[in-house]
Design a protein around this motif. Structure first.
Motif, PDB file in Angstrom:
ATOM      1  N   GLN A  68       0.888  -1.120   0.061  1.00  0.00           N
ATOM      2  CA  GLN A  68      -0.243   0.053   0.158  1.00  0.00           C
ATOM      3  C   GLN A  68       0.810   1.095   0.041  1.00  0.00           C
ATOM      4  O   GLN A  68       1.485   1.555   1.098  1.00  0.00           O
ATOM      5  N   TYR A  69       1.038   1.926  -1.175  1.00  0.00           N
ATOM      6  CA  TYR A  69       1.717   3.057  -1.155  1.00  0.00           C
ATOM      7  C   TYR A  69       0.874   4.316  -0.635  1.00  0.00           C
ATOM      8  O   TYR A  69      -0.271   4.102  -0.489  1.00  0.00           O
ATOM      9  N   PRO A  70       1.517   5.229  -0.219  1.00  0.00           N
ATOM     10  CA  PRO A  70       0.994   6.438   0.584  1.00  0.00           C
ATOM     11  C   PRO A  70      -0.278   6.904  -0.227  1.00  0.00           C
ATOM     12  O   PRO A  70      -0.239   7.180  -1.537  1.00  0.00           O
ATOM     13  N   ASN A  71      -1.327   6.858   0.290  1.00  0.00           N
ATOM     14  CA  ASN A  71      -2.641   7.517  -0.173  1.00  0.00           C
ATOM     15  C   ASN A  71      -3.185   6.576  -1.207  1.00  0.00           C
ATOM     16  O   ASN A  71      -3.944   7.175  -2.424  1.00  0.00           O
ATOM     17  N   GLN A  72      -2.795   5.373  -1.375  1.00  0.00           N
ATOM     18  CA  GLN A  72      -3.198   4.622  -2.469  1.00  0.00           C
ATOM     19  C   GLN A  72      -3.846   3.075  -2.049  1.00  0.00           C
ATOM     20  O   GLN A  72      -3.777   2.965  -0.659  1.00  0.00           O
ATOM     21  N   GLY A  73      -4.482   2.654  -2.736  1.00  0.00           N
ATOM     22  CA  GLY A  73      -5.113   1.247  -2.373  1.00  0.00           C
ATOM     23  C   GLY A  73      -4.053   0.033  -2.204  1.00  0.00           C
ATOM     24  O   GLY A  73      -3.169   0.275  -2.508  1.00  0.00           O
ATOM     25  N   LEU A  74      -4.653  -0.943  -1.963  1.00  0.00           N
ATOM     26  CA  LEU A  74      -3.491  -2.505  -1.850  1.00  0.00           C
ATOM     27  C   LEU A  74      -3.392  -2.854  -3.365  1.00  0.00           C
ATOM     28  O   LEU A  74      -4.243  -2.760  -4.229  1.00  0.00           O
ATOM     29  N   GLN A  75      -2.212  -3.319  -3.433  1.00  0.00           N
ATOM     30  CA  GLN A  75      -1.779  -3.688  -4.788  1.00  0.00           C
ATOM     31  C   GLN A  75      -0.843  -5.163  -4.561  1.00  0.00           C
ATOM     32  O   GLN A  75      -0.169  -5.205  -3.673  1.00  0.00           O
ATOM     33  N   LEU A  76      -1.346  -6.093  -5.218  1.00  0.00           N
ATOM     34  CA  LEU A  76      -0.758  -7.425  -5.035  1.00  0.00           C
ATOM     35  C   LEU A  76       0.608  -7.382  -5.695  1.00  0.00           C
ATOM     36  O   LEU A  76       1.098  -7.056  -6.821  1.00  0.00           O
ATOM     37  N   LEU A  77       1.674  -8.016  -4.616  1.00  0.00           N
ATOM     38  CA  LEU A  77       3.056  -7.980  -5.049  1.00  0.00           C
ATOM     39  C   LEU A  77       3.222  -9.291  -5.415  1.00  0.00           C
ATOM     40  O   LEU A  77       3.881  -9.449  -6.616  1.00  0.00           O
ATOM     41  N   LEU A  78       2.849 -10.252  -4.750  1.00  0.00           N
ATOM     42  CA  LEU A  78       3.067 -11.854  -5.223  1.00  0.00           C
ATOM     43  C   LEU A  78       2.138 -12.654  -4.433  1.00  0.00           C
ATOM     44  O   LEU A  78       1.538 -12.216  -3.493  1.00  0.00           O
ATOM     45  N   LYS A  79       1.992 -13.835  -4.876  1.00  0.00           N
ATOM     46  CA  LYS A  79       1.229 -14.621  -4.348  1.00  0.00           C
ATOM     47  C   LYS A  79       1.625 -16.153  -4.405  1.00  0.00           C
ATOM     48  O   LYS A  79       2.197 -16.765  -5.309  1.00  0.00           O
ATOM     49  N   TYR A  80       1.243 -17.134  -3.460  1.00  0.00           N
ATOM     50  CA  TYR A  80       1.722 -18.470  -3.305  1.00  0.00           C
ATOM     51  C   TYR A  80       0.464 -19.053  -3.484  1.00  0.00           C
ATOM     52  O   TYR A  80      -0.342 -19.088  -2.463  1.00  0.00           O
ATOM     53  N   LEU A  81       0.372 -20.177  -4.602  1.00  0.00           N
ATOM     54  CA  LEU A  81      -0.957 -21.037  -4.537  1.00  0.00           C
ATOM     55  C   LEU A  81      -0.615 -22.449  -4.296  1.00  0.00           C
ATOM     56  O   LEU A  81      -1.048 -23.154  -3.545  1.00  0.00           O
ATOM     57  N   SER A  82       0.460 -22.849  -5.014  1.00  0.00           N
ATOM     58  CA  SER A  82       0.846 -24.133  -5.100  1.00  0.00           C
ATOM     59  C   SER A  82       2.442 -24.107  -5.966  1.00  0.00           C
ATOM     60  O   SER A  82       2.631 -23.138  -6.482  1.00  0.00           O
ATOM     61  N   SER A 103       6.189 -24.218  -6.930  1.00  0.00           N
ATOM     62  CA  SER A 103       7.426 -23.920  -6.231  1.00  0.00           C
ATOM     63  C   SER A 103       7.314 -22.818  -5.166  1.00  0.00           C
ATOM     64  O   SER A 103       6.510 -21.882  -5.111  1.00  0.00           O
ATOM     65  N   THR A 104       8.239 -23.133  -4.301  1.00  0.00           N
ATOM     66  CA  THR A 104       8.043 -22.546  -3.083  1.00  0.00           C
ATOM     67  C   THR A 104       8.624 -20.939  -2.979  1.00  0.00           C
ATOM     68  O   THR A 104       8.366 -20.285  -2.175  1.00  0.00           O
ATOM     69  N   LEU A 105       9.476 -20.792  -4.060  1.00  0.00           N
ATOM     70  CA  LEU A 105      10.106 -19.457  -4.376  1.00  0.00           C
ATOM     71  C   LEU A 105       9.151 -18.983  -5.245  1.00  0.00           C
ATOM     72  O   LEU A 105       9.087 -18.975  -6.306  1.00  0.00           O
ATOM     73  N   VAL A 106       8.684 -17.438  -4.854  1.00  0.00           N
ATOM     74  CA  VAL A 106       7.762 -17.063  -5.691  1.00  0.00           C
ATOM     75  C   VAL A 106       8.344 -15.494  -6.088  1.00  0.00           C
ATOM     76  O   VAL A 106       8.747 -14.901  -5.094  1.00  0.00           O
ATOM     77  N   LYS A 107       8.266 -14.930  -7.197  1.00  0.00           N
ATOM     78  CA  LYS A 107       8.828 -13.994  -7.858  1.00  0.00           C
ATOM     79  C   LYS A 107       7.566 -13.094  -8.231  1.00  0.00           C
ATOM     80  O   LYS A 107       6.392 -13.497  -8.726  1.00  0.00           O
ATOM     81  N   GLY A 108       7.720 -11.862  -7.700  1.00  0.00           N
ATOM     82  CA  GLY A 108       6.628 -10.822  -7.930  1.00  0.00           C
ATOM     83  C   GLY A 108       7.202  -9.679  -8.649  1.00  0.00           C
ATOM     84  O   GLY A 108       8.104  -9.555  -9.233  1.00  0.00           O
ATOM     85  N   ILE A 109       6.302  -8.394  -8.490  1.00  0.00           N
ATOM     86  CA  ILE A 109       6.658  -7.283  -9.189  1.00  0.00           C
ATOM     87  C   ILE A 109       7.577  -6.593  -8.419  1.00  0.00           C
ATOM     88  O   ILE A 109       7.964  -6.662  -7.305  1.00  0.00           O
ATOM     89  N   ASN A 110       8.273  -5.563  -9.162  1.00  0.00           N
ATOM     90  CA  ASN A 110       9.105  -4.666  -8.658  1.00  0.00           C
ATOM     91  C   ASN A 110      10.243  -5.234  -7.763  1.00  0.00           C
ATOM     92  O   ASN A 110      10.986  -4.963  -7.055  1.00  0.00           O
TER      93      ASN A 110
END
Lengths: 112, 117
Positions: free
Chosen positions: A38-52, A54-61
């Protein structure tokens, strides 16, 4: 009861240094795991997720996280932070079903 | 008017009152959310509506009652609240919710600061 623990409420780090934001969860059943920013004055943004898979998950930024089932952890990492990474970071867990839980958040401040 | 709007911005109510919070989104989104943000506590997801159907309800007390009459409007009806319900109530919208439960990018309103006396 399901809970999500973010161990550090505030993390100051110098620019271009590595950072790790910690997240532990309690659950005896399968879960989906998320990191939101959550950047200042902004909403939530998904960075990354684990569903199933590989245990190492790469996200944005340039962020990544590793799911560790034995330690019930899902720590977020970035090898070199930028000023623009200053924000509030939330770890979240969704159980199979319709229960969704957030951690208390970690405020990351990148120091020039 | 664009974005996500919430009214009122501030609300003070007694424990025996009945009031409603209103949220309106002008972004053409299909999902809307209510969050509660208390000082020094986790951000709490209260309700999620996708295509006007409630898809998420995180064990919220029955004194909070949501209503989503269409994809642009979301209400939170309040009755017999407790002082611990005082908080910032945030509304958000997004294009949808994925099958795995991922919330597509959310846009938040300014919130309603609620004080229960």
């Amino acid at each position: 009861a399901q809970s999500v623990t973010q161990l550090d409420s505030q993390v100051p780090v110098f620019e271009e240094a590595p950072v790790e934001l910690r997240c532990n969860y309690s659950s005896s059943v399968s879960v989906y795991l998320f990191w939101y920013v959550q950047y200042p004055n902004q909403g939530l943004q998904l960075l990354l997720k684990y569903l199933s898979g590989s245990t190492l998950v790469k996200g944005i930024n340039g962020f990544e996280a590793e799911f560790n089932k034995s330690q019930t952890s899902f720590h977020l990492r970035k090898p070199s932070v930028h000023i623009s990474d200053t924000a509030e970071y939330f770890c979240a867990v969704r159980r199979t079903g319709n229960q969704f839980y957030f951690g208390t958040g970690t405020s990351l401040t990148v120091i020039p | 008017e664009t974005g996500v709007t919430q009214t009122p911005r501030h609300l003070v109510m007694g424990m025996t009152n009945k009031k409603s919070l209103k949220c309106e989104q002008h972004l053409g989104h299909n999902a809307m959310y209510w969050y509660k943000q208390s000082a020094k506590k986790p951000l709490e997801l209260m309700f999620v509506y996708s295509l006007e159907e409630r898809v998420e309800n995180n064990s919220v007390p029955s004194r909070f009652s949501p209503e989503c009459p269409n994809s642009s409007h979301l209400f939170l009806h309040l009755h017999t609240l407790q002082p611990e319900d005082s908080a910032l109530y945030l509304c958000a919208s997004s294009q949808g919710v994925s099958a795995s439960g991922e919330f597509l990018k959310q846009y938040f309103g300014p919130g309603t600061r609620l004080t229960v006396t």
